[in-house]
Design an enzyme around this catalytic site. Sequence first.
Site, PDB file in Angstrom:
ATOM      1  CE  LYS A   1      43.320 -75.798 117.008  1.00  0.00           C
ATOM      2  NZ  LYS A   1      42.400 -77.004 116.913  1.00  0.00           N
ATOM      3  N   GLY A  33      37.955 -73.983 126.239  1.00  0.00           N
ATOM      4  CA  GLY A  33      38.076 -75.176 126.460  1.00  0.00           C
ATOM      5  C   GLY A  33      37.948 -75.947 127.554  1.00  0.00           C
ATOM      6  CB  SER A  34      39.256 -79.013 128.603  1.00  0.00           C
ATOM      7  OG  SER A  34      40.621 -79.178 128.145  1.00  0.00           O
ATOM      8  N   GLY A  36      43.726 -75.633 129.202  1.00  0.00           N
ATOM      9  CA  GLY A  36      43.765 -74.422 129.637  1.00  0.00           C
ATOM     10  C   GLY A  36      44.931 -74.057 130.175  1.00  0.00           C
ATOM     11  CD  GLU A  71      35.669 -67.128 129.320  1.00  0.00           C
ATOM     12  OE1 GLU A  71      35.111 -67.661 130.089  1.00  0.00           O
ATOM     13  OE2 GLU A  71      36.122 -65.760 129.619  1.00  0.00           O
ATOM     14  CB  CYS A 116      31.268 -74.095 129.174  1.00  0.00           C
ATOM     15  SG  CYS A 116      30.578 -72.405 128.642  1.00  0.00           S
ATOM     16  CD  GLU A 140      33.235 -79.325 131.820  1.00  0.00           C
ATOM     17  OE1 GLU A 140      34.311 -79.394 131.183  1.00  0.00           O
ATOM     18  OE2 GLU A 140      32.848 -78.354 131.275  1.00  0.00           O
TER      19      GLU A 140
END
Length: 493
Positions: free
Chosen positions: A185, A238-239, A243, A261, A296, A395
């Site tokens: 996805k 992703g964020s 997550g 991750e 990231c 972030e």
Amino acid sequence: MNIQKRIVEKKIEKRAYINGRYVDAIDKEIIQKTSSIDGSDLSGIASCKKEDVDIAVQAAKEAFESGIWSKTTHAHRKEVLLHLAALMEKNRETLALLDTYETGRAYKNYYEDSIPKAIEALRYFAESIDKYYDVSIPSDTTEFGIIKKVPLGVVGLITPWNDPMVVSAWKYGPALAMGNSVILKPAEQSSLSAIFLAGLTKEAGIPDGVFNVVPGYGETAGKALALHKDVRGIFFTGSSEVGKKIMTYAGESNMKKVGLECGGKGPYIVTESCKNVKESAKVLSDNMFYNQGQICSAPSRVIVSENKYDEFMKALKVECERYVPGDPFDDENNVGCVVSREQYNKIKKYIEEGVSSGADVYQATGEKKHHKDACCIKPTIISDIDATSKLAREEIFGPVVVVLKAKSTEDAISIANDSNYGLAGAIWTDDLNEAFYVANRVEVGLLHINSYGNDDNRSPFGGVKESGLGKDKSMYAFDEYSDLKSIWVHIKK
Ligand code: NAD
């Protein structure tokens, strides 16, 4: 270059790829979006929902159970994956073009760096799979054991937009090599290269149902995949915010294996013992400002010894000029736009907060040509702020670096560790003892000494704390996409 025209000429596929065929979403809905390069309309990619995901999972499950891929030899899977890597190489220009078109990152950067890295990663996994062994427990007269690594079955892969081909290769590479069936996805901002890749998997010889792509929004397609009871592993990049949801979905459904991750705010420590401050500023710029800081593992939280601070700031202001953004399709430019107007506004808001809070905010001064509606942000250095402030902790995922002062090496370590994140970091010093002392103390998954970002495919990649769990890259990635099964043998006397 007229990109719209070239995309049409190339007859780029925008549908989902399920069970070896390109198909529309059942409800025919499409993803709506505009280009961050020039504001033009980029809508048209299939927007899959739960019903589409269900069909893809069923096809993947049947393919897995049939053994058409899962029970083939390692040598066969290696050969097919190497063929896929060769096809990606042949279509490198198209892959780079599609990713630039959707994300605004410089074409030059995709073509010369990102797409080759994805191909290299796939080759690494293909070449490694027949060097990955099961182990046995030494026998005594009547007893011994075998510890096998078995594929999980159907695995879901959910990826972000900032490096579509690299991040997905880090996942489908080891997943397919282990014999799993895959449902990818991709992010709604960057799905075209994944959809194109699906066609290449067929040409390479990956059987129908083994590799599927379900584009769509996270809250619909992504969530349905993560909640599906026949999906045995969900691997997400992703964020951290999403997550955490992925972990919840796994718990709410079937306790599927989870790999995450997530975000980062990489500490980059320059100590009093660092002799080459200029080099540390150059390497920081190279890793902080390419792709408009949408990385990231970006070293976005610099912690500099008080007595090196002025020298470092002077060097950084010079170095950041090399990363002034411009038209991403101009071959002269190594930096393009941020991914969307939404991301642009979010980054700008952080910069404005810096200005209004009284921090020292510096922006690169250079200028490069780009469309009037392009979402470009110049490299920005924020200093003279508190280490506990929002800007120093959150972030930003843009070309904004925060520089903090440290009174001592101990102070630098404590600032570095005062973070929810723990993905990657660095220590710059000419004192060997200090280098290892700091490397052991800083809470990150990957720590560079006098360098940054040059770790290759043999090195595991993944964070601690809210930067995630599990590892991409390296031979350890095979462990993620498999389960351990012990077979205990009793020999009759
Ligand atoms: P995001 O979390 O918004 O989206 C990532 C993916 O998750 C997308 O495919 C999205 O559609 C999907 N998603 C969103 N909501 C979902 C839900 N409720 N259920 C299931 N799926 C859902 O992240 P992004 O904005 O695409 O990417 C930027 C983030 O990714 C940053 O935080 C960055 O640090 C992180 N990132 C981490 C790494 C790493 O290796 N650690 C690499 C690249 C990016």
